[in-house]
Design a protein around this motif. Structure first.
Motif, PDB file in Angstrom:
ATOM      1  N   GLY A 144     -46.808   3.105  -7.766  1.00  0.00           N
ATOM      2  CA  GLY A 144     -46.077   3.966  -8.674  1.00  0.00           C
ATOM      3  C   GLY A 144     -44.774   3.368  -9.165  1.00  0.00           C
ATOM      4  N   VAL A 145     -44.253   4.012 -10.202  1.00  0.00           N
ATOM      5  CA  VAL A 145     -42.939   3.666 -10.741  1.00  0.00           C
ATOM      6  C   VAL A 145     -42.046   4.880 -10.520  1.00  0.00           C
ATOM      7  CG1 VAL A 145     -41.641   2.904 -12.760  1.00  0.00           C
ATOM      8  CG2 VAL A 145     -44.067   2.306 -12.565  1.00  0.00           C
ATOM      9  N   ALA A 146     -41.018   4.700  -9.718  1.00  0.00           N
ATOM     10  CA  ALA A 146     -40.106   5.814  -9.455  1.00  0.00           C
ATOM     11  C   ALA A 146     -38.804   5.570 -10.206  1.00  0.00           C
ATOM     12  CB  ALA A 146     -39.829   5.925  -7.961  1.00  0.00           C
ATOM     13  N   PHE A 147     -38.046   6.619 -10.419  1.00  0.00           N
ATOM     14  CA  PHE A 147     -36.776   6.412 -11.123  1.00  0.00           C
ATOM     15  C   PHE A 147     -35.763   7.444 -10.673  1.00  0.00           C
ATOM     16  CE2 PHE A 147     -37.452  10.090 -13.703  1.00  0.00           C
ATOM     17  CZ  PHE A 147     -38.823  10.138 -13.895  1.00  0.00           C
ATOM     18  N   ALA A 148     -34.518   7.091 -10.830  1.00  0.00           N
ATOM     19  CA  ALA A 148     -33.439   8.031 -10.524  1.00  0.00           C
ATOM     20  C   ALA A 148     -32.386   7.912 -11.613  1.00  0.00           C
ATOM     21  CB  ALA A 148     -32.854   7.708  -9.158  1.00  0.00           C
ATOM     22  N   ARG A 149     -32.168   8.998 -12.300  1.00  0.00           N
ATOM     23  CA  ARG A 149     -31.044   9.042 -13.237  1.00  0.00           C
ATOM     24  C   ARG A 149     -29.837   9.394 -12.371  1.00  0.00           C
ATOM     25  NH1 ARG A 149     -34.067  10.806 -18.080  1.00  0.00           N
ATOM     26  NH2 ARG A 149     -35.863  11.924 -17.284  1.00  0.00           N
ATOM     27  N   ASP A 150     -28.776   9.796 -12.996  1.00  0.00           N
ATOM     28  CA  ASP A 150     -27.659  10.334 -12.212  1.00  0.00           C
ATOM     29  C   ASP A 150     -27.115   9.357 -11.195  1.00  0.00           C
ATOM     30  OD1 ASP A 150     -28.242  12.601 -13.626  1.00  0.00           O
ATOM     31  OD2 ASP A 150     -29.491  13.451 -12.035  1.00  0.00           O
ATOM     32  N   GLU A 151     -27.070   8.096 -11.552  1.00  0.00           N
ATOM     33  CA  GLU A 151     -26.449   7.127 -10.669  1.00  0.00           C
ATOM     34  C   GLU A 151     -25.231   6.544 -11.373  1.00  0.00           C
ATOM     35  OE1 GLU A 151     -28.530   4.936  -8.032  1.00  0.00           O
ATOM     36  OE2 GLU A 151     -29.755   6.708  -7.724  1.00  0.00           O
ATOM     37  N   ALA A 152     -24.376   5.907 -10.617  1.00  0.00           N
ATOM     38  CA  ALA A 152     -23.201   5.260 -11.205  1.00  0.00           C
ATOM     39  C   ALA A 152     -22.952   3.961 -10.455  1.00  0.00           C
ATOM     40  CB  ALA A 152     -21.992   6.181 -11.087  1.00  0.00           C
ATOM     41  N   LYS A 153     -22.371   2.997 -11.196  1.00  0.00           N
ATOM     42  CA  LYS A 153     -22.138   1.677 -10.605  1.00  0.00           C
ATOM     43  C   LYS A 153     -20.635   1.410 -10.555  1.00  0.00           C
ATOM     44  CE  LYS A 153     -22.572  -2.099 -13.151  1.00  0.00           C
ATOM     45  NZ  LYS A 153     -23.078  -3.278 -13.867  1.00  0.00           N
ATOM     46  N   ILE A 154     -20.189   0.813  -9.484  1.00  0.00           N
ATOM     47  CA  ILE A 154     -18.770   0.483  -9.346  1.00  0.00           C
ATOM     48  C   ILE A 154     -18.652  -0.987  -8.976  1.00  0.00           C
ATOM     49  CG2 ILE A 154     -16.678   0.910  -7.975  1.00  0.00           C
ATOM     50  CD1 ILE A 154     -17.673   3.808  -7.657  1.00  0.00           C
ATOM     51  N   THR A 155     -17.731  -1.702  -9.616  1.00  0.00           N
ATOM     52  CA  THR A 155     -17.511  -3.104  -9.271  1.00  0.00           C
ATOM     53  C   THR A 155     -16.060  -3.316  -8.859  1.00  0.00           C
ATOM     54  OG1 THR A 155     -19.218  -3.823 -10.817  1.00  0.00           O
ATOM     55  CG2 THR A 155     -17.651  -5.501 -10.097  1.00  0.00           C
ATOM     56  N   VAL A 156     -15.897  -3.976  -7.755  1.00  0.00           N
ATOM     57  CA  VAL A 156     -14.562  -4.338  -7.289  1.00  0.00           C
ATOM     58  C   VAL A 156     -14.420  -5.839  -7.574  1.00  0.00           C
ATOM     59  CG1 VAL A 156     -12.958  -4.302  -5.342  1.00  0.00           C
ATOM     60  CG2 VAL A 156     -14.778  -2.592  -5.500  1.00  0.00           C
ATOM     61  N   HIS A 157     -13.466  -6.191  -8.448  1.00  0.00           N
ATOM     62  CA  HIS A 157     -13.371  -7.573  -8.936  1.00  0.00           C
ATOM     63  C   HIS A 157     -12.377  -8.417  -8.145  1.00  0.00           C
ATOM     64  CE1 HIS A 157     -15.436  -6.572 -12.782  1.00  0.00           C
ATOM     65  NE2 HIS A 157     -14.927  -5.377 -12.531  1.00  0.00           N
ATOM     66  N   ASP A 158     -12.755  -9.673  -7.940  1.00  0.00           N
ATOM     67  CA  ASP A 158     -11.870 -10.659  -7.324  1.00  0.00           C
ATOM     68  C   ASP A 158     -11.255 -10.177  -6.017  1.00  0.00           C
ATOM     69  OD1 ASP A 158     -12.442 -12.410  -9.288  1.00  0.00           O
ATOM     70  OD2 ASP A 158     -10.478 -12.377 -10.265  1.00  0.00           O
ATOM     71  N   VAL A 159     -12.153  -9.946  -5.055  1.00  0.00           N
ATOM     72  CA  VAL A 159     -11.633  -9.614  -3.730  1.00  0.00           C
ATOM     73  C   VAL A 159     -11.640 -10.891  -2.906  1.00  0.00           C
ATOM     74  CG1 VAL A 159     -12.366  -7.212  -3.811  1.00  0.00           C
ATOM     75  CG2 VAL A 159     -13.918  -8.916  -2.888  1.00  0.00           C
ATOM     76  N   PRO A 160     -10.704 -11.052  -1.980  1.00  0.00           N
ATOM     77  CA  PRO A 160     -10.687 -12.247  -1.149  1.00  0.00           C
ATOM     78  C   PRO A 160     -12.003 -12.352  -0.369  1.00  0.00           C
ATOM     79  CG  PRO A 160      -8.719 -10.906  -0.791  1.00  0.00           C
ATOM     80  CD  PRO A 160      -9.631 -10.114  -1.651  1.00  0.00           C
ATOM     81  N   ASP A 161     -12.597 -13.527  -0.369  1.00  0.00           N
ATOM     82  CA  ASP A 161     -13.892 -13.742   0.273  1.00  0.00           C
ATOM     83  C   ASP A 161     -13.685 -14.056   1.749  1.00  0.00           C
ATOM     84  OD1 ASP A 161     -16.540 -14.135   0.673  1.00  0.00           O
ATOM     85  OD2 ASP A 161     -16.694 -16.012  -0.452  1.00  0.00           O
ATOM     86  N   ARG A 162     -13.436 -13.004   2.549  1.00  0.00           N
ATOM     87  CA  ARG A 162     -13.221 -13.232   3.982  1.00  0.00           C
ATOM     88  C   ARG A 162     -13.753 -12.039   4.796  1.00  0.00           C
ATOM     89  NH1 ARG A 162      -8.999  -9.718   4.368  1.00  0.00           N
ATOM     90  NH2 ARG A 162      -7.322  -9.890   2.842  1.00  0.00           N
ATOM     91  N   PRO A 163     -13.905 -12.225   6.115  1.00  0.00           N
ATOM     92  CA  PRO A 163     -14.499 -11.152   6.933  1.00  0.00           C
ATOM     93  C   PRO A 163     -13.738  -9.838   6.798  1.00  0.00           C
ATOM     94  CG  PRO A 163     -14.279 -13.174   8.215  1.00  0.00           C
ATOM     95  CD  PRO A 163     -13.584 -13.415   6.921  1.00  0.00           C
TER      96      PRO A 163
END
Ligand code: ASP
Ligand code: MG
Length: 418
Positions: free
Chosen positions: A266-285
């Motif tokens: 099957g092909v499932a779908f979900a509307r009602d989603e949102a995307k968030i991007t956090v830019h240029d974060v230090p690449d460390r633990p």
């Protein structure tokens, strides 16, 4: 002769007429020699009405008392269903969750079943009764009524089937089974004759609303054969015909399963989603935790998470949340996370959707993902994020291409062909 648990949802018992139809259908199964335990929901709309009453008195109702109120809809339908059976000459007895003793924990509003005492049910069946049990409810150790979460009657049905070791749990509803995708978007969508419970679990959590997710988990854990079928057909259709109808949700090792070899189900779908991007974060633990910890603390569900390879000690992290939580998540990130981790920016898009291919056959077939991506590329649809599991590939895309994506994928994977 089989032992069958049948669950009828709110629409199926939505009027006296419909309850009489349920009685006819149940009596027919009994007359064919089967033992039948019936689980019913409240009449459609009733649980909402009851919860509304509670909120008129206490805006945030006391959880224990809310369950006390919300569970009563089912008590009405079990009694009416028993009477409807008696009225056509079939012995029947009804029980609330507490009367059976469906013991749960005390998490009001989302209680989990701990044990079911099936003694009394077995005795009544032996005496020739149809036993009718209220869905959605149980009782905790202190004797307080509990409810299992919205849509919880499915779980009652499956749990009873597991406890009684029933041959099948039949979920009667207002659709006639599980489809390859939503027929409102793709009119050529087909009803699946069988689907594995793993696939069903993916579909349920990816947006298909046919079954409560928890009931599918339960069926998987206790190996309950589940069938979704229509309660809107003529109640007197022959039992053999009904036994072969709907969609059977079962296990790979079930011989019925070997008949169908489609790679994709099957092909499932979900509307009602949102995307968030956090830019240029230090690449460390600790960075993923610093970003997603506060989101989790706010009880916001995070779905797809993508972190890219670092460059110059920096990286970007993107994830999706439900659209209803978007503003809240953005605020947490801007006000609290950004000053703390000193990322360059936080951006978001609340007009995205997720489209997923689901199929057990993915485990043994290569090239499914590339065929999916090619199909989308040919339509000029940009993929923003990708996530996979053993039996699923999901892509996040612009909401305005969602229906197109569902249609072209459904066709490309020949889901319209039996
Ligand atoms: N009556 C409950 C609800 O509306 C349970 C159910 O229908 O499964 O959520
Ligand atoms: Mg339901």
């Amino acid at each position: 002769m089989a032992l069958i648990v049948q669950k009828y949802g709110g629409t199926s018992v939505g009027s006296v007429e419909r309850i009489k139809n349920v009685a006819k259908r149940v009596a027919k199964w009994r007359a064919a020699g089967h033992d039948v335990v019936v689980v019913v929901s409240a009449m459609s709309g009733e649980t909402n009405r009851l919860m509304g009453l509670a909120k008129e008195i206490q805006p945030i109702p006391d959880p224990r008392e809310l369950d006390q109120v919300a569970s009563t809809g089912e008590q009405v339908t079990i009694g009416l269903a028993a009477m409807a059976l008696q009225a056509i000459g079939q012995k029947a007895k009804s029980y609330t969750g507490a009367q059976v003793r469906i013991l749960t924990d005390n998490a009001y509003g989302k209680a989990r079943i701990i044990s079911i005492d099936e003694e009394r049910i077995r005795r009544d069946l032996k005496d020739g009764n149809v036993v009718i049990v209220a869905g959605f409810q149980g009782v905790d150790e202190t004797g307080a009524t509990t409810t299992l979460g919205r849509g919880g009657s499915d779980t009652t049905g499956v749990a009873l089937a597991a406890a009684l070791k029933a041959d099948e749990c039949q979920i009667y509803t207002d659709v006639d089974g599980v489809y390859t995708t939503d027929p409102r978007i793709v009119p050529e969508a087909r009803r699946l004759h069988t689907v594995t419970f793993e696939e069903m679990l993916e579909m349920a959590s990816l947006g298909s609303k046919v079954l409560q997710i928890r009931s599918v988990e339960f069926a998987g854990k206790y190996k309950v054969r589940l069938r979704v079928l229509s309660s809107l057909t003529d109640p007197m259709i022959p039992v053999e015909e009904e036994f072969a109808s709907g969609t059977l949700i079962t296990f790979e090792e079930d011989p019925t399963m070997a008949m169908e070899k489609a790679v994709i189900s099957g092909v499932a779908f979900a509307r009602d989603e949102a995307k968030i991007t956090v830019h240029d974060v230090p690449d460390r633990p600790g960075i993923a935790y610093a970003i997603l910890g506060p989101i989790a603390d706010a009880k916001i569900d995070v779905d797809v998470i993508v972190q890219n390879v670092g460059h110059d000690g920096m990286t970007d992290l993107s994830f999706t949340v439900g659209r209803a939580d978007y503003a809240k998540a953005m605020k947490i990130l801007k006000d609290r996370v950004q000053p703390h981790i000193k990322c360059r920016d936080v951006t978001g898009d609340d007009k995205i959707a997720k489209v997923s291919l689901v199929g057990l056959g993915m485990r043994s077939h290569v090239g499914i993902a590339s065929q999916m991506f090619r199909t989308l590329a040919e339509e000029g649809i940009n993929i923003q994020m990708i996530t996979t599991s053993e039996i699923k590939i999901s892509v996040v895309l612009d909401e305005k291409y969602m229906e197109l994506a569902v249609r072209v994928l459904h066709k490309a994977f020949e889901l319209d062909q039996a």
